[in-house]
Write an enzyme that holds these catalytic residues in place. Structure first.
Site, PDB file in Angstrom:
ATOM      1  N   CYS A 134     -62.591  29.243  48.523  1.00  0.00           N
ATOM      2  CA  CYS A 134     -62.202  29.301  49.944  1.00  0.00           C
ATOM      3  C   CYS A 134     -63.165  28.473  50.790  1.00  0.00           C
ATOM      4  CB  CYS A 134     -62.195  30.756  50.406  1.00  0.00           C
ATOM      5  SG  CYS A 134     -61.888  30.977  52.156  1.00  0.00           S
TER       6      CYS A 134
ATOM      7  N   CYS B 219     -64.159  30.027  54.100  1.00  0.00           N
ATOM      8  CA  CYS B 219     -65.169  31.092  53.950  1.00  0.00           C
ATOM      9  C   CYS B 219     -66.555  30.507  53.684  1.00  0.00           C
ATOM     10  CB  CYS B 219     -64.826  32.012  52.777  1.00  0.00           C
ATOM     11  SG  CYS B 219     -63.130  32.586  52.751  1.00  0.00           S
ATOM     12  N   ASP B 220     -66.627  29.528  52.798  1.00  0.00           N
ATOM     13  CA  ASP B 220     -67.921  29.127  52.243  1.00  0.00           C
ATOM     14  C   ASP B 220     -68.385  27.709  52.586  1.00  0.00           C
ATOM     15  OD1 ASP B 220     -68.007  31.597  51.020  1.00  0.00           O
ATOM     16  OD2 ASP B 220     -67.043  30.893  49.198  1.00  0.00           O
TER      17      ASP B 220
HETATM   18  P1  FAD Z   1     -57.736  42.308  48.849  1.00  0.00           P
HETATM   19  O1  FAD Z   1     -59.056  42.216  49.503  1.00  0.00           O
HETATM   20  O2  FAD Z   1     -57.449  41.402  47.721  1.00  0.00           O
HETATM   21  O3  FAD Z   1     -57.569  43.815  48.358  1.00  0.00           O
HETATM   22  C1  FAD Z   1     -56.456  44.264  47.658  1.00  0.00           C
HETATM   23  C2  FAD Z   1     -56.865  45.461  46.839  1.00  0.00           C
HETATM   24  O4  FAD Z   1     -55.696  46.128  46.369  1.00  0.00           O
HETATM   25  C3  FAD Z   1     -57.673  45.112  45.590  1.00  0.00           C
HETATM   26  O5  FAD Z   1     -58.763  45.973  45.490  1.00  0.00           O
HETATM   27  C4  FAD Z   1     -56.696  45.364  44.468  1.00  0.00           C
HETATM   28  O6  FAD Z   1     -57.309  45.730  43.257  1.00  0.00           O
HETATM   29  C5  FAD Z   1     -55.911  46.536  45.034  1.00  0.00           C
HETATM   30  N1  FAD Z   1     -54.659  46.738  44.342  1.00  0.00           N
HETATM   31  C6  FAD Z   1     -53.778  45.795  43.922  1.00  0.00           C
HETATM   32  N2  FAD Z   1     -52.738  46.373  43.280  1.00  0.00           N
HETATM   33  C7  FAD Z   1     -52.979  47.712  43.297  1.00  0.00           C
HETATM   34  C8  FAD Z   1     -52.280  48.840  42.780  1.00  0.00           C
HETATM   35  N3  FAD Z   1     -51.132  48.706  42.122  1.00  0.00           N
HETATM   36  N4  FAD Z   1     -52.812  50.068  42.958  1.00  0.00           N
HETATM   37  C9  FAD Z   1     -53.987  50.224  43.631  1.00  0.00           C
HETATM   38  N5  FAD Z   1     -54.695  49.190  44.143  1.00  0.00           N
HETATM   39  C10 FAD Z   1     -54.196  47.949  43.981  1.00  0.00           C
HETATM   40  N6  FAD Z   1     -62.478  35.966  53.836  1.00  0.00           N
HETATM   41  C11 FAD Z   1     -63.186  35.867  54.989  1.00  0.00           C
HETATM   42  O7  FAD Z   1     -62.641  36.122  56.059  1.00  0.00           O
HETATM   43  N7  FAD Z   1     -64.507  35.500  54.953  1.00  0.00           N
HETATM   44  C12 FAD Z   1     -65.178  35.224  53.808  1.00  0.00           C
HETATM   45  O8  FAD Z   1     -66.358  34.865  53.820  1.00  0.00           O
HETATM   46  C13 FAD Z   1     -64.453  35.342  52.589  1.00  0.00           C
HETATM   47  N8  FAD Z   1     -65.062  35.080  51.407  1.00  0.00           N
HETATM   48  C14 FAD Z   1     -64.372  35.262  50.252  1.00  0.00           C
HETATM   49  C15 FAD Z   1     -65.034  35.075  49.055  1.00  0.00           C
HETATM   50  C16 FAD Z   1     -64.378  35.293  47.854  1.00  0.00           C
HETATM   51  C17 FAD Z   1     -65.118  35.080  46.555  1.00  0.00           C
HETATM   52  C18 FAD Z   1     -63.010  35.688  47.860  1.00  0.00           C
HETATM   53  C19 FAD Z   1     -62.281  35.945  46.553  1.00  0.00           C
HETATM   54  C20 FAD Z   1     -62.333  35.852  49.060  1.00  0.00           C
HETATM   55  C21 FAD Z   1     -63.006  35.637  50.260  1.00  0.00           C
HETATM   56  N9  FAD Z   1     -62.366  35.806  51.488  1.00  0.00           N
HETATM   57  C22 FAD Z   1     -63.073  35.718  52.652  1.00  0.00           C
HETATM   58  C23 FAD Z   1     -60.936  36.134  51.576  1.00  0.00           C
HETATM   59  C24 FAD Z   1     -60.749  37.647  51.794  1.00  0.00           C
HETATM   60  O9  FAD Z   1     -61.508  38.330  50.827  1.00  0.00           O
HETATM   61  C25 FAD Z   1     -59.277  38.017  51.695  1.00  0.00           C
HETATM   62  O10 FAD Z   1     -58.516  37.254  52.598  1.00  0.00           O
HETATM   63  C26 FAD Z   1     -59.089  39.504  52.008  1.00  0.00           C
HETATM   64  O11 FAD Z   1     -59.917  40.304  51.177  1.00  0.00           O
HETATM   65  C27 FAD Z   1     -57.634  39.922  51.796  1.00  0.00           C
HETATM   66  O12 FAD Z   1     -57.566  41.288  52.039  1.00  0.00           O
HETATM   67  P2  FAD Z   1     -56.405  42.192  51.454  1.00  0.00           P
HETATM   68  O13 FAD Z   1     -56.690  43.568  51.950  1.00  0.00           O
HETATM   69  O14 FAD Z   1     -55.084  41.617  51.759  1.00  0.00           O
HETATM   70  O15 FAD Z   1     -56.526  42.118  49.872  1.00  0.00           O
END
Ligand code: FAD
Length: 320
Positions: free
Chosen positions: A145, A148-149
């Site tokens: 990303c 992000c980085d």
């Molecule tokens: P996620 O954070 O992906 O969470 C989804 C969760 O649901 C996971 O824990 C998953 O295991 C769980 N899940 C899935 N299926 C099931 C199921 N069937 N039952 C129970 N649980 C389930 N964004 C920023 O704004 N700033 C940053 O600096 C940044 N750095 C990042 C660095 C990295 C390495 C990564 C990978 C991403 C980064 N991002 C950053 C992006 C950010 O993390 C995502 O946009 C954000 O976390 C998305 O949130 P979400 O809640 O949609 O999903």
């Protein structure tokens, strides 16, 4: 599909169940808890806290002027939702039946949980190269990303892998910080739109390694120090020094569970009735990266988690 071994009490019907423990899920839990809906959140058995738990410094989440560690941010979000009564279970939902007025969700022990509304916030996974050291060096030179980085890569030599719009956007964005950006693509032509391609071709800092793939990731003292590129036509290899490797080869939204029940788009993302978070079934709402293939940020995920909670609240109020 429901494949169950045991069931919870028939009359134990929750107002709302949330699937997913990232910023979208925790924010939905916070809002539904404060609305007295007593939410239950399933947050995965192995990946509690979502994508941000895999990173160190988060500098762009508002409210933290000196930045915050990814896992700490997620712990805070969880604690904030729990403070208002949100219940969390660190387990996976493995089957769902979302069609009826009462939604059925089965956990990994086979217990069926019932709810009038469901918020899906299961996120999406970055596609990986599948190389040794790739995960180990995440946050130590390897990233998925640029938004992000990118800021951490001032005056660095960076490799971007991919040939689509995202890769071109990441490469062009990274030239703001980088000394040089090398785009590595397996084919001889890019998949990106002409506009994105032209912008990248016109940028002095960007060069291209076509018909090439990253064959190896090099590490020095725990940090990325370069990559080995392999020419896919000749098989020849060469080493390229780099302290940044951005992998932009796509995402996989976590929608397998819902594929036969909810409308998905061509790329497998959950379709919602924008600007709301309503999915194709009443009482089922989608939030965060499982819906969003454009912004993919913690703050946008949190924002849509809030929207999903408000949509669910209104849906439940209309049932009364
Ligand atoms: P996620 O954070 O992906 O969470 C989804 C969760 O649901 C996971 O824990 C998953 O295991 C769980 N899940 C899935 N299926 C099931 C199921 N069937 N039952 C129970 N649980 C389930 N964004 C920023 O704004 N700033 C940053 O600096 C940044 N750095 C990042 C660095 C990295 C390495 C990564 C990978 C991403 C980064 N991002 C950053 C992006 C950010 O993390 C995502 O946009 C954000 O976390 C998305 O949130 P979400 O809640 O949609 O999903």
């Amino acid at each position: 599909m429901t494949t169950t071994t045991t069931t919870g009490a028939e009359n134990d019907v929750r107002e709302v169940i949330i699937i997913g423990s990232g910023p979208a899920g925790y924010t939905a839990a916070l809002y539904t808890a404060r609305a007295q809906l007593k939410p239950l959140l399933f947050g995965s058995s192995v990946f509690v806290g979502g994508s941000l738990t895999t990173t160190t410094e988060v500098e762009n989440f508002p409210g933290f002027p000196t930045g915050i560690d990814g896992p700490d941010l997620m712990d805070n979000m969880r604690a904030q939702a729990e403070r208002f009564g949100a219940e969390m279970i660190d387990d996976d939902i493995v089957a769902v039946d979302l069609a009826g007025d009462i939604k059925l969700l089965t956990d990994s022990a086979g217990t069926v949980h019932r709810a009038k509304a469901v918020i899906i916030a299961t996120g999406s996974g970055y596609r990986k190269l599948g190389l040794p050291k790739e995960d180990e060096l995440s946050g130590r030179g390897v990233s998925w990303c640029a938004t992000c980085d990118g800021f951490f890569f001032r005056d660095r030599d960076i490799v971007v892998v991919g040939g689509g719009d995202t890769a071109m956007e990441e490469a062009t964005f990274l030239t703001r910080f980088a000394r040089s950006v090398t785009v590595v693509h397996r084919r001889s032509t890019l998949r990106a739109s002409k506009t994105m391609q032209n912008r990248a071709f016109a940028d002095d800092k960007i060069s291209f390694a076509f018909d090439s793939e990253v064959a190896e990731i090099k590490e020095t003292d725990g940090m990325l120090s370069g990559v080995v590129l392999r020419d896919v036509l000749t098989g020849g290899t060469r080493e390229l020094d780099a302290t940044g490797l951005f992998i932009a080869i796509g995402h996989d939204p976590r929608t397998e569970l819902f594929a036969d029940q909810l409308e998905l788009d061509d790329e497998g993302y959950l379709k919602t009735r924008s600007p709301s978070t309503r999915t194709s079934l009443p009482g089922v709402f989608g939030a965060g990266d499982v819906v969003d293939h454009i912004y993919r940020q913690a703050i946008t995920a949190a924002g849509s988690g809030c929207a999903a909670a408000l949509d669910a609240e209104r849906y439940l109020a209309a049932l009364r």
